[in-house]
Design an enzyme around this catalytic site. Structure first.
Site: not given
Ligand code: EPZ
Length: 420
Positions: A22-23, A115, A120, A306, A398
């Site tokens: 999915k990701n 969320c 996020r 995850d 999802r």
């Molecule tokens: C991706 O989300 C995945 N989603 C998530 O999977 C997964 O948990 C996550 O990466 C971490 O591995 C998809 O790929 C669609 P991040 P993403 O930006 O990219 C902080 C699932 O269950 N951050 O790597 O949104 C953020 O708050 C889902 O399949 C900032 O502070 O996650 C988090 O604490 C859930 N500022 C951390 O970084 C930003 O601009 C990692 O988030 C962006 C992120």
């Protein structure tokens, strides 16, 4: 709305086919917006998030056709704005912003909002766009990025919890059509980022270093259509591996890639689970008494956040104390109180959950709060005595293709019913 009814206590046996990731699919679908030529993506899982991204691409003006597990997208003419009602339903859709900015030099998307698992924010995405010369404005719930031209530059994309997966993806896609060279430091190294880079390179992009913390993108004038097969879903594979261990069964994960799952397989092995590479997959079976292990979630190649909830379900059944620390998302312990309803003994101390494992679980009605929490509740239900009812399973649809069908084929007593 559906629920899942699970009668626990049956060891899982047999083979399960692991679906496409999915990701990886979501950002790859968004990347098709970067070209006016047709693209096809194969090995796509049948998930509500994927269908939803299809709706968003259609809304932006692309022709989208689902053909079995292949998606054909032709984004001949597109518009540069993503509607609030669409984006808020799926956070992952934020990754349309980079391609829109790259191709149209303007992108307006609704801010995804918080969320259940954490705040996020998207500040790092926007920081990356600004480093490429875009002007970014946040107004009335929308983020607008626009530029006369995008110019490659060096940037550091690390944040509070380290790298950002979709932030890296978004900036990579915008930079693919920028002038000159972009260097992303502290880039996310997830296999899904590598899969996206492979797709972009198949479209004619020039990206090197994907999979390492330093990614280099040499901008090109235009991208062409491409065909791509997505990688298998390492988190789905981890979920079935843990389900096999929890039920004291033996399951072969057809198509799973061990090289994407080292951290999970290492922790499973330490907890007394036998993992063997067999043919084009992995076979997982319990190897005697389970042992408690401590887990800390980290960016790839550390232990994936995850798979944290699913691993916690396993530790509730493991005699002894295990400490599970969530370092990526601030509030990703929604499953703890629901596991407690099944009889688990878990205490939360700041970013850690202290699991006192070994007590048998007993079935009860529980509520899914998010995608991975619902997977953990299903896993616990497979081991619990009696019947567990998991409500709000739309969360699970999802991210897991036909989970109840796949589990039934492994011998589980699970059925989907109307929620009462
Ligand atoms: C991706 O989300 C995945 N989603 C998530 O999977 C997964 O948990 C996550 O990466 C971490 O591995 C998809 O790929 C669609 P991040 P993403 O930006 O990219 C902080 C699932 O269950 N951050 O790597 O949104 C953020 O708050 C889902 O399949 C900032 O502070 O996650 C988090 O604490 C859930 N500022 C951390 O970084 C930003 O601009 C990692 O988030 C962006 C992120």
């Amino acid at each position: 709305m559906d629920s899942l009814l699970i009668k626990g206590g049956v060891p899982l046996h047999g083979e399960v086919a692991i679906s496409g990731a999915k990701n990886a699919v979501l950002p790859i679908m968004a990347a098709t917006l970067l070209t006016a030529e047709p693209c096809s993506i194969r090995g796509v899982p049948n998930l509500s998030d994927v269908r939803f991204m299809g709706q968003i691409l259609t809304w932006l003006g692309a022709q989208v056709r689902f053909d079995g597990d292949t998606i054909r997208v032709h984004a001949k003419k597109i518009k540069g704005a993503g509607d609030y009602d669409l984006i808020r339903k799926m956070r992952g859709s934020i990754c349309i912003m980079g391609p829109l900015l790259g191709r149209l030099k303007t992108a307006t998307v609704s801010l995804p909002g918080g969320c259940v698992i954490g705040a996020r924010p998207i500040n790092l995405h926007l920081k990356g766009f600004q480093a490429l010369g875009a002007k970014v404005v946040i107004e009335s719930g929308y983020a607008r990025a626009s530029a006369k031209r995008l110019v490659g530059s060096a940037m550091f994309l690390g944040g509070r919890a380290g790298s950002t997966v979709l932030g890296t993806a978004n900036v990579m896609m915008a930079a693919a059509l920028a002038e000159g060279v972009t260097l992303i430091e502290s880039a996310a190294c997830e296999p899904e980022v590598v899969d996206l880079a492979n797709f972009l390179n198949a479209m004619g992009a020039r990206i090197t270093g994907a999979g390492s913390p330093t990614v280099t993108i040499t901008g090109v004038k235009a991208l062409h259509g491409a065909d791509h097969e997505v990688i298998p879903d390492r988190i789905e594979a981890a979920t079935y591996a843990i389900a096999a261990a929890v039920t004291n069964g033996e399951v072969t994960l057809r198509g799973a890639r061990a090289e994407h799952m080292h951290a999970v397989l290492d922790k499973l092995t330490s907890s007394g689970v036998k993992v063997e590479r067999r043919g084009t997959g992995l076979t997982v079976r319990r190897n005697g008494r389970l042992k408690p292990v401590d887990i800390t979630t980290l960016p790839y190649s550390g232990f994936p956040t995850d798979a944290q909830a699913q691993m916690m379900a396993l530790m509730t059944l493991t005699p002894g104390i295990s400490i599970i620390t969530e370092r990526i998302f601030e509030s990703r312990f929604m499953h703890v109180s629901e596991l407690a309803r099944l009889g688990a003994d878990i205490e939360i101390e700041g970013p850690s959950a202290i699991v006192k494992g070994g007590k048998p679980l007993s079935g009860a009605p529980v509520m899914a709060s998010d995608l991975r929490a619902s997977a953990a509740l299903i896993i616990a239900g497979l081991a619990a005595r009696g019947t567990t009812r998991v409500n709000r399973v739309y969360h699970i649809d999802r991210g897991y293709e036909n989970i109840d069908g796949k589990l039934r084929r492994l011998g589980a007593r699970i059925e989907r019913v109307e929620e009462t």
